[in-house]
Scaffold this motif. Structure first.
Motif, short mmCIF file in Angstrom:
data_model
loop_
_atom_site.label_atom_id
_atom_site.label_comp_id
_atom_site.label_asym_id
_atom_site.label_seq_id
_atom_site.Cartn_x
_atom_site.Cartn_y
_atom_site.Cartn_z
N UNK A 190 0.68 -1.40 -0.07
CA UNK A 190 -0.02 -0.08 -0.05
C UNK A 190 0.99 1.12 0.03
N UNK A 191 1.95 1.29 -0.39
CA UNK A 191 2.93 2.35 -0.35
C UNK A 191 3.80 2.35 -1.95
N UNK A 192 3.76 3.62 -2.30
CA UNK A 192 4.63 3.54 -3.78
C UNK A 192 6.11 3.83 -3.59
N UNK A 193 6.89 3.11 -4.09
CA UNK A 193 8.22 3.28 -4.05
C UNK A 193 8.75 3.38 -5.47
N UNK A 194 10.07 3.96 -5.75
CA UNK A 194 10.56 4.28 -6.98
C UNK A 194 11.92 3.77 -6.84
N UNK A 233 14.50 -11.14 -3.43
CA UNK A 233 14.31 -10.45 -2.09
C UNK A 233 12.83 -9.93 -1.85
N UNK A 234 12.50 -10.01 -0.61
CA UNK A 234 11.18 -9.46 -0.01
C UNK A 234 11.51 -8.34 0.82
N UNK A 235 11.16 -6.88 0.27
CA UNK A 235 11.67 -5.79 0.89
C UNK A 235 10.97 -5.63 1.95
N UNK A 236 9.60 -6.13 2.12
CA UNK A 236 8.89 -5.91 3.28
C UNK A 236 9.65 -6.61 4.65
N UNK A 237 10.14 -7.88 4.62
CA UNK A 237 10.92 -8.43 5.55
C UNK A 237 12.09 -7.65 5.65
N UNK A 238 12.90 -7.50 4.68
CA UNK A 238 14.37 -6.78 4.81
C UNK A 238 14.31 -5.62 5.52
N UNK A 239 13.04 -4.75 5.27
CA UNK A 239 13.07 -3.28 5.94
C UNK A 239 11.87 -3.34 7.05
N UNK A 240 11.39 -4.44 7.42
CA UNK A 240 10.19 -4.32 8.47
C UNK A 240 9.05 -3.48 8.07
N UNK A 241 8.98 -3.69 6.70
CA UNK A 241 7.73 -2.86 6.56
C UNK A 241 6.49 -3.55 6.93
N UNK A 242 5.34 -2.93 7.50
CA UNK A 242 4.25 -3.60 7.72
C UNK A 242 3.74 -4.23 6.80
N UNK A 243 2.96 -5.32 6.93
CA UNK A 243 2.17 -5.88 5.83
C UNK A 243 0.53 -5.71 6.11
N UNK A 244 0.06 -4.94 4.96
CA UNK A 244 -1.28 -4.48 5.27
C UNK A 244 -2.12 -4.97 4.16
N UNK A 245 -3.26 -5.86 4.51
CA UNK A 245 -3.91 -6.43 3.46
C UNK A 245 -3.20 -7.17 2.64
N UNK A 246 -4.21 -7.52 1.53
CA UNK A 246 -3.90 -8.50 0.40
C UNK A 246 -2.96 -8.08 -0.67
N UNK A 247 -1.95 -8.60 -0.62
CA UNK A 247 -0.76 -8.09 -1.83
C UNK A 247 -0.80 -9.30 -2.98
N UNK A 248 -0.06 -9.03 -4.16
CA UNK A 248 -0.20 -9.95 -5.22
C UNK A 248 1.45 -10.33 -5.16
N UNK A 249 2.31 -9.39 -4.79
CA UNK A 249 3.74 -9.67 -4.97
C UNK A 249 4.17 -10.86 -6.07
N UNK A 250 3.71 -10.45 -7.34
CA UNK A 250 3.89 -11.47 -8.31
C UNK A 250 4.78 -10.81 -9.59
N UNK A 251 5.35 -9.59 -9.41
CA UNK A 251 6.44 -8.61 -10.19
C UNK A 251 7.35 -8.81 -9.41
N UNK A 252 8.56 -9.11 -10.49
CA UNK A 252 9.83 -9.08 -10.09
C UNK A 252 10.65 -8.08 -10.55
#
Length: 324
Positions: A190-194, A233-252
């Protein structure tokens, strides 16, 4: 995965590879030209440079009409030369997975195909324009839906187009000492990164990740990309980003600095564009738990720009047998 610039012509959805486009500007008053170039609508003066303007209406075999202030010109560079494409309206950037015809294919109109959803995809602008100039028939089946033409007083419209033409004819001012970078924007939790595209090798949709025992938690697994095995690499785990709601995580998004290469997971790609890097604003406390050493700043209000060079150079990202 190809990023396309989408636009419409007489109600027909069209698209062009974003890599072939330079900029989009409002319609201007066109200057007549000598000769009978198929699809030629005239020329424009772009900061002292004469640029041929092609009417997509004419190239697609649609009824011609005078230019309107609401129309747009897509400045493209299909080769060493610059051209302008006259369209009705530019809609934005989108992703495409439409397979393109193989080289040498003559079963379709050169450089263009119609996708299953009816979108006219001009995947090779040079071939498309060259074919039209050689007198080949317009694209078969290109039938418009009669998009609405906004009402505009002809005198006022002419004045607007003429004023724009005069502005674009002025010599281009020397830009200030500002550095620009192309960045890819993606959504994660739920956050945009670049990330700067200079560190991005490719983007693809992943079907399966193979778990690897004994590696850090932030390594989601490995996958094979054209015979090469890379870590994911899962940036959510690497940077302790809270996991909110459903996510796809199907793009690499495959990152590399020429020495280290790995992929990071993303929900989906949202944009790609040019940004002035010296205008990145500081990241407000509370926006992200990511440490500042991994951040370049924020852009477009709330998009957090990651420092790919710092992430790739982090010794923690190198996994070997001696690591505990």
């Amino acid at each position: 995965m190809t990023h396309l610039l989408s636009f419409t012509v007489e109600g027909i959805a069209c698209a062009l590879p974003l890599a072939e486009t330079r900029q989009v500007v409002g319609m201007v008053e066109l200057r007549p030209e000598a000769g009978n170039r198929r699809g030629g609508a005239g020329t424009m003066n772009l900061h002292g440079r004469t640029v041929p303007v092609y009417s997509l209406r004419m190239l697609l075999g649609l009824p011609d009409r005078p230019p309107l202030p609401t129309d747009a010109l897509i400045i493209a560079h299909p080769g060493p030369d610059c051209v302008a494409l006259w369209v009705d309206r530019v809609k934005g950037v989108q992703e495409s997975t439409v397979p393109l015809p193989p080289d040498g294919d003559i079963s379709s109109s050169p450089g263009v195909l119609v996708a299953d959803n009816g979108t006219v995809l001009i995947y090779d602008l040079s071939a498309f324009l060259a074919a039209e100039e050689n007198g080949q028939l317009p694209l078969p089946g290109a039938v418009g839906t009669g998009g609405e033409e906004p009402s505009c007083d002809p005198g006022r419209a002419g004045a607007i187009l003429a004023a724009r033409a005069r502005a674009f004819a002025q010599p281009e001012e020397e830009p200030p000492e500002t550095s620009f970078s192309e960045i890819l924007t993606f959504r994660l939790a739920n956050q945009e990164y670049a990330i700067k595209t200079q560190y991005i090798r490719e983007v693809f949709i992943i079907r399966e990740i193979t778990p690897v025992p004994g590696v850090p938690d932030f390594i989601a697994g490995i996958c094979t990309v054209r015979g090469e095995i890379i870590s994911i690499v899962d940036l959510r785990t690497l940077f302790s980003i809270p996991k909110h709601g459903l996510t796809d995580l199907n793009r690499v998004i495959v990152l590399t600095d020429g020495t280290v290469t790995f992929g990071i997971l993303a929900d989906y790609i949202t944009d790609i564009g040019i940004r002035p890097t010296d205008q990145f604003s500081p990241v407000d406390p509370g926006m992200t738990p990511i440490e500042r050493r991994y951040l370049l700043g924020a852009t477009d209000g709330s998009v957090i720009v990651l420092d790919a060079a710092a992430i790739l150079a982090d010794p923690a990202m190198v996994i070997n047998e001696t690591r505990k």
